[in-house]
Design a protein around this motif. Structure first.
Motif, short mmCIF file in Angstrom:
data_model
loop_
_atom_site.label_atom_id
_atom_site.label_comp_id
_atom_site.label_asym_id
_atom_site.label_seq_id
_atom_site.Cartn_x
_atom_site.Cartn_y
_atom_site.Cartn_z
N ILE A 171 1.19 -1.52 0.13
CA ILE A 171 -0.17 0.26 -0.19
C ILE A 171 1.09 1.34 0.20
O ILE A 171 2.09 1.57 0.84
CB ILE A 171 -0.82 -0.23 1.56
N ASP A 172 0.42 2.13 -1.21
CA ASP A 172 1.12 3.47 -0.80
C ASP A 172 0.57 4.76 -0.67
O ASP A 172 -0.63 4.41 -1.82
CB ASP A 172 1.68 3.70 -2.23
N ALA A 173 0.33 5.39 0.01
CA ALA A 173 -0.37 6.36 0.29
C ALA A 173 -0.68 7.67 -1.33
O ALA A 173 -1.41 7.86 -1.06
CB ALA A 173 0.09 7.31 1.83
N GLY A 232 -3.74 14.71 0.58
CA GLY A 232 -3.68 16.07 1.69
C GLY A 232 -3.46 14.55 3.31
O GLY A 232 -2.79 14.69 4.08
N PHE A 233 -3.83 13.53 2.61
CA PHE A 233 -3.38 12.96 3.68
C PHE A 233 -4.75 12.27 4.97
O PHE A 233 -4.80 11.80 6.16
CB PHE A 233 -1.88 11.68 4.05
N HIS A 234 -5.70 12.83 4.51
CA HIS A 234 -7.06 13.11 5.63
C HIS A 234 -7.94 11.62 4.52
O HIS A 234 -7.70 11.65 3.85
CB HIS A 234 -8.30 14.20 5.22
N ILE A 235 -8.08 11.06 5.73
CA ILE A 235 -9.01 9.77 5.85
C ILE A 235 -10.15 9.78 5.19
O ILE A 235 -10.65 11.09 5.40
CB ILE A 235 -9.31 9.14 7.12
N LYS A 236 -10.53 9.50 4.18
CA LYS A 236 -11.37 9.22 3.04
C LYS A 236 -12.68 8.77 4.23
O LYS A 236 -12.59 7.90 4.34
CB LYS A 236 -11.82 9.23 1.52
N ASP A 273 11.82 18.27 1.49
CA ASP A 273 10.81 17.62 1.57
C ASP A 273 10.56 17.90 3.26
O ASP A 273 9.93 16.73 4.35
CB ASP A 273 11.09 16.13 1.40
N GLY A 274 11.01 18.78 3.92
CA GLY A 274 11.03 18.82 4.72
C GLY A 274 12.77 18.50 5.85
O GLY A 274 12.42 18.67 7.49
N PRO A 345 5.43 12.80 -1.40
CA PRO A 345 5.71 13.33 -0.43
C PRO A 345 4.76 13.02 1.15
O PRO A 345 4.01 11.97 1.02
CB PRO A 345 4.24 14.74 -1.01
N VAL A 346 5.17 13.33 2.40
CA VAL A 346 4.39 13.62 3.72
C VAL A 346 3.36 14.29 3.77
O VAL A 346 4.27 15.54 4.24
CB VAL A 346 5.23 12.27 4.56
#
Lengths: 447, 83
Positions: A171-173, A232-236, A273-274, A345-346
């Motif tokens: 799984i890749d986000a 944005g990595f927010h859960i759907k 990337d921070g 990106p994270v």
């Protein structure tokens, strides 16, 4: 003499290049074998283009002027006039080595994000699963979920499958469509397609189907929640599913270890990337004279880039001419490294995965709620103050696992972006590895 | 080629190949839990696998806070979970 710290791709390339004109090289590494994390092995390196490892191992082993100091944990370094002293522990004995020049190639470790259950046995980094398999010949589980983001998940998942594990999901986000943002990097690095084809073939062979835009958001009692996440990595909402697995190996790219260069005063900056990395010039020379830095600590870029940076550093430190073609090659690889950062990106949305009871600092068992309280109740405005109130980042790992995450959590509450100064401060430590006072005072072994 | 050795973990004998790390040997013997945490009494195991995170620390021959992922198991070694 030149001390090369780290025997992964960058350090090996540096040592080999420096030895070409007969320069004396001491290659120091914490492992018993050459190869670092990337070429970790028991008897022989396996995997994509592993012949590169065989070739460089042979050259380094054959070079008369290279001395390999293995199983040495460097805990500090200091300047002594024109020399640099490196202090290390080897077999419980404190020793040191001095040289005119040092090349730092200390690599990186998995970046992790907290989620409910990430501190329970069975949850680990992809690097842990990989190192147990390649370095120890031990398969960490029977049903494994490999997740997070980035191309490193491919060798881990296929390697575990090859060894007999069932890969429940890969799984890749992030979406692979993000590669369309970097057409030039792809066109100038066509050979990377053969690496992709290599892994796609293995995935077909072991029936591993990749899933994108998803993340492991909880893990408990052998069940992982796989949530669909947006860019944005927010859960759907309403798009989660439960999967049984005895191991979840979750990693979010890599963080370089800056401790030694930091102790020696090498200037750092925040990458796109921070990630905090070292400033180096075109010869890989750091801001400090006689100290060169190569590999992941100058920007996460993978083994290909590390090999070139190491070679340049080794040639520069030993006073040899650097071919223009090598510098051009580095530009090409850096372009690909930047495309990787753009493609994987994270994003901040992970902060919604955690609950009040989620462990953030694993060492000191600091929960998310305590960090929130340190900001809203006690008035902490940055991660440093929050750390003083909660002890997050004050444990044995010296904040290597949690400091970046604590900064992001505090910044989410205060609504103030994490400053570059805070990122750099959180990436540095006064000593590079724990050492007991007893070891420090007993039998000092200078060379 | 590789020799089998035996060490103890919390008093129980663990057999492994010579050269394997303590953590690798324990996980290979289905002993995933390596210790309980100091405050929450929560089970912990190997996490980073390369000596960075200190989650896998155990007591080796009486010496505390030893990273089991880095230290090779030796015949007759006495390994315990931290108290």
């Amino acid at each position: 003499m030149i001390i090369v710290i780290g025997a992964g791709p960058a350090g090996l390339a540096a040592a080999e290049a420096a030895s070409r004109n007969g320069s004396e090289v001491a290659l120091i590494d914490s492992s018993s074998r050459l190869g670092g994390q990337y070429w970790r092995h028991r008897s022989k390196v396996t995997g994509y283009r592993s012949n590169r490892a065989d070739e460089i191992f042979a050259k380094v082993s054959a070079a008369q002027s290279i001395t390999h100091i293995s199983e040495a944990n460097i805990w500090s370094a200091e300047r002594e006039g024109n020399l640099i002293r490196v202090n290390y522990l080897q077999g419980g004995i404190e020793s040191s080595l001095t040289a005119e020049k040092v090349i730092i190639a200390t690599g990186a470790y998995d970046r992790t994000l907290p989620f409910p259950g990430w501190d329970t046995p069975g949850s680990m980094t992809p690097g842990a699963a990989q190192s147990l398999l390649k370095g120890q010949g031990v398969l960490v589980g029977k049903r494994i979920i490999v997740a997070g983001t980035g191309p490193f998940l491919l060798p881990v998942a296929t390697g575990l499958a090859e060894a007999g594990a069932e890969i429940v999901a890969l799984i890749d986000a992030n979406s692979p469509l993000r590669w369309s943002l970097s057409p030039l990097a792809l066109l100038t690095n066509i050979t990377k397609f053969s690496e992709l084809v290599y892994y796609v073939r293995l995935m077909r062979k072991f029936r591993i189907r990749p899933h994108f835009g998803r993340a492991v958001t909880t893990f408990a009692n052998g069940v992982a929640t796989i949530s669909a996440v947006n860019s944005g990595f927010h859960i759907k909402s309403g798009k989660s599913q439960a999967m049984r697995a005895d191991v979840v190996a979750v990693g979010w790219g890599f963080v370089p270890d800056l401790s030694l260069g930091g102790i020696l005063g090498c200037a750092q900056r925040v990458d796109s990337d921070g990630t905090v990395i070292f400033e180096v010039d075109e010869n890989q020379l750091s801001s400090q004279p006689q100290i060169w830095i190569a590999g992941e600590a100058t920007g996460i870029g993978g083994a290909d880039l590390s090999l070139i940076e190491g070679e340049i550093a080794g040639l520069a430190a030993s006073g040899q001419k650097i071919r223009h073609a090598l510098l051009t090659e580095r530009v090409r690889k850096q372009r690909f490294a930047n495309a990787l950062k753009r493609s994987y990106p994270v994003r901040d949305g992970w902060r919604e995965w955690i609950t009040s009871n989620t462990t953030i600092c694993r060492c000191e068992e600091v929960k998310s709620q305590e960090i929130k309280d340190s900001v809203s109740e006690l008035g902490a405005e940055d991660s440093r103050t929050s750390k003083l109130f909660t002890r997050a980042g004050m444990g044995l790992c010296q904040g290597r696992m949690c400091s970046r995450n604590v900064s992001e959590i505090v910044s989410g509450i205060t609504q103030c972006a994490v400053t570059d100064g805070e990122r750099i401060a959180a990436s540095n430590r006064p000593i590079a590895a724990p050492i007991s006072l007893g070891q420090l005072s007993d039998g000092k072994n200078s060379r | 080629m590789t020799q089998t050795i035996t060490f103890t973990f919390n008093g129980n004998p663990i057999h492994c190949e010579e050269g394997q790390s303590i953590a690798a040997a324990l996980i290979n013997s289905d002993q995933r839990e390596l210790r309980k945490t100091r405050f929450g009494d929560e089970p912990r195991s190997i996490f980073c696998g390369i000596g960075i995170c200190f989650d896998c620390v155990v007591v080796v021959n009486g010496v505390a806070n030893q990273r089991s992922c880095l230290i090779e198991a030796h015949d007759g070694m006495k390994v315990e979970s931290a108290q």
